[in-house]
Design a protein around this motif. Sequence first.
Motif, PDB file in Angstrom:
ATOM      1  N   PRO A 157       0.592 -31.782 -18.458  1.00  0.00           N
ATOM      2  CA  PRO A 157       1.583 -30.776 -18.705  1.00  0.00           C
ATOM      3  C   PRO A 157       0.866 -29.714 -19.240  1.00  0.00           C
ATOM      4  O   PRO A 157      -0.070 -29.536 -19.899  1.00  0.00           O
ATOM      5  CB  PRO A 157       2.090 -31.693 -19.965  1.00  0.00           C
ATOM      6  N   GLY A 158       1.492 -28.668 -18.761  1.00  0.00           N
ATOM      7  CA  GLY A 158       0.953 -27.040 -19.017  1.00  0.00           C
ATOM      8  C   GLY A 158       0.005 -26.871 -17.693  1.00  0.00           C
ATOM      9  O   GLY A 158      -0.858 -25.786 -17.838  1.00  0.00           O
ATOM     10  N   CYS A 160      -1.710 -25.986 -14.074  1.00  0.00           N
ATOM     11  CA  CYS A 160      -1.483 -24.867 -13.307  1.00  0.00           C
ATOM     12  C   CYS A 160      -1.720 -25.124 -11.747  1.00  0.00           C
ATOM     13  O   CYS A 160      -2.945 -25.450 -11.484  1.00  0.00           O
ATOM     14  CB  CYS A 160      -1.979 -23.595 -13.612  1.00  0.00           C
ATOM     15  N   LEU A 221       8.933 -26.075  -6.549  1.00  0.00           N
ATOM     16  CA  LEU A 221       9.920 -26.304  -7.556  1.00  0.00           C
ATOM     17  C   LEU A 221      10.525 -27.954  -7.377  1.00  0.00           C
ATOM     18  O   LEU A 221      10.609 -28.962  -8.225  1.00  0.00           O
ATOM     19  CB  LEU A 221      11.027 -25.463  -7.721  1.00  0.00           C
ATOM     20  N   SER A 226       8.218 -26.767 -13.102  1.00  0.00           N
ATOM     21  CA  SER A 226       9.083 -26.093 -13.787  1.00  0.00           C
ATOM     22  C   SER A 226       9.154 -24.726 -13.406  1.00  0.00           C
ATOM     23  O   SER A 226      10.329 -24.075 -13.501  1.00  0.00           O
ATOM     24  CB  SER A 226       9.026 -26.072 -15.270  1.00  0.00           C
ATOM     25  N   PHE A 227       8.163 -24.119 -13.132  1.00  0.00           N
ATOM     26  CA  PHE A 227       8.055 -22.620 -12.933  1.00  0.00           C
ATOM     27  C   PHE A 227       7.232 -22.357 -11.665  1.00  0.00           C
ATOM     28  O   PHE A 227       6.373 -23.171 -11.321  1.00  0.00           O
ATOM     29  CB  PHE A 227       7.374 -21.727 -13.996  1.00  0.00           C
ATOM     30  N   CYS A 228       7.725 -21.541 -10.961  1.00  0.00           N
ATOM     31  CA  CYS A 228       6.745 -21.260  -9.744  1.00  0.00           C
ATOM     32  C   CYS A 228       7.346 -19.767  -9.373  1.00  0.00           C
ATOM     33  O   CYS A 228       8.285 -19.257  -9.491  1.00  0.00           O
ATOM     34  CB  CYS A 228       7.262 -22.016  -8.273  1.00  0.00           C
ATOM     35  N   GLU A 229       6.294 -18.988  -9.299  1.00  0.00           N
ATOM     36  CA  GLU A 229       6.094 -17.589  -8.779  1.00  0.00           C
ATOM     37  C   GLU A 229       5.252 -17.294  -7.833  1.00  0.00           C
ATOM     38  O   GLU A 229       4.262 -17.868  -7.740  1.00  0.00           O
ATOM     39  CB  GLU A 229       6.133 -16.370 -10.071  1.00  0.00           C
ATOM     40  N   ILE A 244       3.633 -24.122 -12.614  1.00  0.00           N
ATOM     41  CA  ILE A 244       3.267 -24.601 -13.796  1.00  0.00           C
ATOM     42  C   ILE A 244       4.124 -25.764 -14.073  1.00  0.00           C
ATOM     43  O   ILE A 244       5.520 -25.904 -13.960  1.00  0.00           O
ATOM     44  CB  ILE A 244       3.566 -23.593 -15.048  1.00  0.00           C
TER      45      ILE A 244
END
Lengths: 246, 170
Positions: A157-158, A160, A221, A226-229, A244
Amino acid sequence: MENTTHFGFKDVATEDKQGLVRGVFDSVASKYDLMNDVLSFGAHRLWKRYTVASSNVKTGDKVLDIAGGTGDLAIEFRKKAGESGKVILSDINAAMLAEGRRNLTNKGVFGVEFIQLNAENLPFESNSFDCVSIAFGLRNVTDKDQALREMHRILKPGGCLLVLEFSKTDNELLSQAYDFYSFNIMPKLGGIIADDEESYQYLAESIRQHPDQETLKNMVLDAGFSFCEYHNLTGGIVALHKGIKA
Amino acid sequence: MQHFVLEQALNYLIDQGDADIGSLNGKTIYFALDDLPLTLNFICTNNRIFVTTDTSSNADVDIKLKSNVFLSLLQGEEISDLLKQDKIIIHGDVKTAQLLVDLLKSAQIDFEEILSQYTGDVIANQIGNIARNLKGSSNTLNSPIEAIKDGLTSLLISPSKSKLYKNKNT
Ligand SMILES: C[S@@+](CC[C@H](N)C(=O)[O-])C[C@H]1O[C@@H](n2cnc3c(N)ncnc32)[C@H](O)[C@@H]1O
């Protein structure tokens, strides 16, 4: 045809793709670094440097580089993770991994582990890595969704995820120039320097078949991140997707 | 792309032991400046901070304010006073918001310059600022020189500085 997948612009049986990709990288392994420098005018080094800088990897971190080939990312990760960290350079292809080992030894980089593996099936415990990267590798993987799910599984978790890959430029002029370059010049250079025009024709085709930025973001995703950019590099010729895990 | 610079600077601070994000660990903070095309998520996790432009997921705390109010906050104005004057909107735990502001303050980043990136182009100053913030360290791993090289690399390879790509998801 059922159970087929892309191999460049060709449709091939899903079970055949891995072997065909292996053939390409067996063939280009020994000239791989030279070809990268020539074909990208050295830009691949900047793209990779940016990737590692974006990782937020710290001293003591555990990092897996998938499809790591000759080890450019692993070398940089090793500097960041330090002696107390752990960096694994992995690739499905023994010839590329051997080049990686040779390259790291030549550059005086020690302490990196080498593992031959398929991105679709990672032989690691869940929640065990701080960072997982794959540079110019995902487009060669047969089941990309499965590979992304595996990367998600093994990240803490957390943790990358970094996916560096050729992508789509929305600049019409750049796109045309790039098309001409990749289909007319790149394979010819591959023929001259690496004596393998066909493999570089495959590389050009596989780049076109790879999902665009938004599609890949949604795949990341969907794999559970949870996040993707993404950041477009060199006008979107290459994109870095950063996911992430919550 | 400015959020990359911010992320680098904040993590550098944490690595040097000059900032403790212990109490922020596990929190995601949404941060929006009303008057600029700037919305960010600060994801504090695994003892580091990710600064992303992907704000689609729910955050624990939402902070909304104008850029001049943000700058005054960094110059010492109290959140509680700004809340009373309705100059800042916070949904969620105000203490968490305060911790983020404290962290941003201690980063000693020239936010005026960073924000000006959203209205103008001041790349050279930005590099100067990274250098200013990072000099004086003897750490050879994540050293200032490496960090500056990384910063330069990001600027060199990203045509996103050009108006053409501005405000896109780059
Ligand atoms: C273009 S090279 C990239 C090498 C290196 N990451 C770089 O950026 O220079 C692609 C690599 O992907 C590897 N590869 C292909 N399919 C793979 C799979 N399913 N799992 C792991 N590696 C794979 C190939 O063997 C090859 O070394």
